[in-house]
Design a protein around this motif. Structure first.
Motif, short mmCIF file in Angstrom:
data_model
loop_
_atom_site.label_atom_id
_atom_site.label_comp_id
_atom_site.label_asym_id
_atom_site.label_seq_id
_atom_site.Cartn_x
_atom_site.Cartn_y
_atom_site.Cartn_z
N LEU A 1 -4.36 5.39 2.29
CA LEU A 1 -3.52 4.40 1.60
C LEU A 1 -4.24 3.82 0.38
O LEU A 1 -5.47 3.71 0.37
N LEU B 1 1.30 -2.47 4.64
CA LEU B 1 1.96 -1.16 4.68
C LEU B 1 3.35 -1.30 5.30
O LEU B 1 3.51 -1.95 6.34
N GLY C 1 4.93 3.74 3.10
CA GLY C 1 4.61 3.14 1.81
C GLY C 1 5.82 2.72 1.01
O GLY C 1 5.97 1.55 0.68
N SER C 2 6.69 3.67 0.68
CA SER C 2 7.88 3.39 -0.10
C SER C 2 9.08 4.04 0.59
O SER C 2 8.97 5.17 1.08
N ARG D 1 0.85 -1.20 0.00
CA ARG D 1 0.00 0.00 0.00
C ARG D 1 0.88 1.24 0.00
O ARG D 1 1.87 1.29 0.73
N LEU D 2 0.51 2.22 -0.82
CA LEU D 2 1.25 3.47 -0.92
C LEU D 2 0.35 4.61 -0.43
O LEU D 2 -0.82 4.38 -0.13
N VAL D 3 0.91 5.81 -0.37
CA VAL D 3 0.12 6.95 0.07
C VAL D 3 -0.65 7.52 -1.12
O VAL D 3 -0.05 7.94 -2.11
#
Ligand code: FJE
Ligand code: FE
Length: 325
Positions: A256, A262, A241-242, A43-45
């Protein structure tokens, strides 16, 4: 022998180790995942929003994360307020119908009383999971003169649960399951993380995790694929996230993207612990009709609710006889 092993582990740089359990990953340096992702679909922002202070209730201040105009729909969540109340302010007698309120106190306390005689004080670290169902009228007031703050989350109930009997689940701080490993500490308000799970029953399936990461620690927390989820940062700065995304500081909500988990880093360069809540829930996918503290599926159900409240019917009977003291 054991002491030697612990010493060797302590010599490893923190950012080479990842903490994971069945739902929370804390992987060792040899796991091979450190340059890739711990998840199939991380999951990313999707969206970052600052919860600015506003006045609410009677002279209370809230930072509204979920529920502000930019963040209206995050099914099943209706509202997240980071509240701060000082006497003589607070949230005097008001009703709720059709959803749950979760009050998690961070500092000080909130003294509550309702029209059915239920009362008490929620203190720092305690949680009250209140199912308003068909109707609650209550007051929520500061327990000490100043510095009463915490989070209040509103979770929608499905159509078949909106008119159930009201219910309280209350957990004292000492009874909130927690775990600590490799610079990561979690308090599990709802759901499961790092091998511990909360006794709270969530009618709308929900996870509510309070994480603290020491500088250099990282975390990989799984989240059910179909759920909506967000983070609210309480203190410190984190990378979400990354590993290459820019850090996020206090009072921001991070919505997300969809995915199976996450990852979070508290960079070695930061000198402060990172504290945030990770909240996720299974979307109801039902129409939402809201009028303040009444949340139903249709406008006609809202009109019916206003009548029930006005004429003290269908769950609001005790309104006729009650005011807080
Ligand atoms: C409410 C206005 C309100 N955020 N955070 C309208 F202020 C409230 C309300 C709260 C609230 C209470 C606590 Cl303890 C913490 C809060 C809003 O009580 F319900 C409506 N309808
Ligand atoms: Fe309330």
């Amino acid at each position: 022998m054991r002491g030697l092993l612990v010493r060797r582990l302590q010599l490893l740089p923190f950012n080479r180790r990842i903490i994971v359990t069945n739902t929370t990953t804390i992987m060792s340096a040899s796991s091979g995942s450190e340059f890739g992702s711990a998840f199939t679909t991380p999951r990313l922002v999707l969206k970052k929003v600052l919860a600015k202070s506003q006045r609410e209730g009677d002279g209370a201040i809230v930072r509204r994360g979920i529920g502000r105009s930019e963040l209206k729909n995050l099914d099943p969540f209706l509202m997240l307020d980071h509240f701060s109340v000082s006497a003589p302010g607070g949230f005097p007698d008001h009703p709720h119908r059709g959803f749950e309120t979760v009050t998690y106190v961070l500092e000080g306390g909130i003294t509550h009383q309702d029209f059915a005689g239920h009362k008490g004080t929620i203190r720092a670290g305690d949680v009250q999971w209140m199912t308003a169902g068909r109707g609650i009228i209550h007051s929520e007031m500061p327990a000490q003169p100043t510095n009463n703050n915490g989070l209040q989350l509103w979770i929608n109930l499905s159509a078949n649960n909106k008119m159930i009997e009201p219910n309280y689940q209350e957990l004292l701080s000492e009874n909130i399951p927690s775990a600590k490993h490799e610079g990561v500490e979690v308090r599990v308000i709802a759901g499961e993380a790092m091998g511990v799970h909360s006794p709270v029953y969530t009618r709308t399936p929900t996870m509510f995790l309070d994480f603290t990461l020491r500088p250099g620690a990282q975390l990989h927390q799984s989240i059910p694929e179909s759920w909506n989820s967000f983070v609210y940062v309480i203190e410190g700065e984190g990378v979400f996230g990354s590993p290459t995304s820019s850090p996020t500081g206090p009072y921001h909500v991070l919505v997300l993207t969809q995915g199976d988990g996450l990852s979070v880093w508290n960079n070695n360069s930061s000198s402060k612990p990172l504290r945030f809540v990770l909240i996720g829930g299974q979307p109801l996918n039902e129409p939402v009709a809201q009028y303040g503290p009444f949340v139903m599926n249709t406008q006609s159900e809202i009109e019916k609710t206003i009548e029930d409240y006005q004429y003290c019917r269908n769950g609001f009977e005790m309104r006729r006889y009650w005011t807080s003291i």
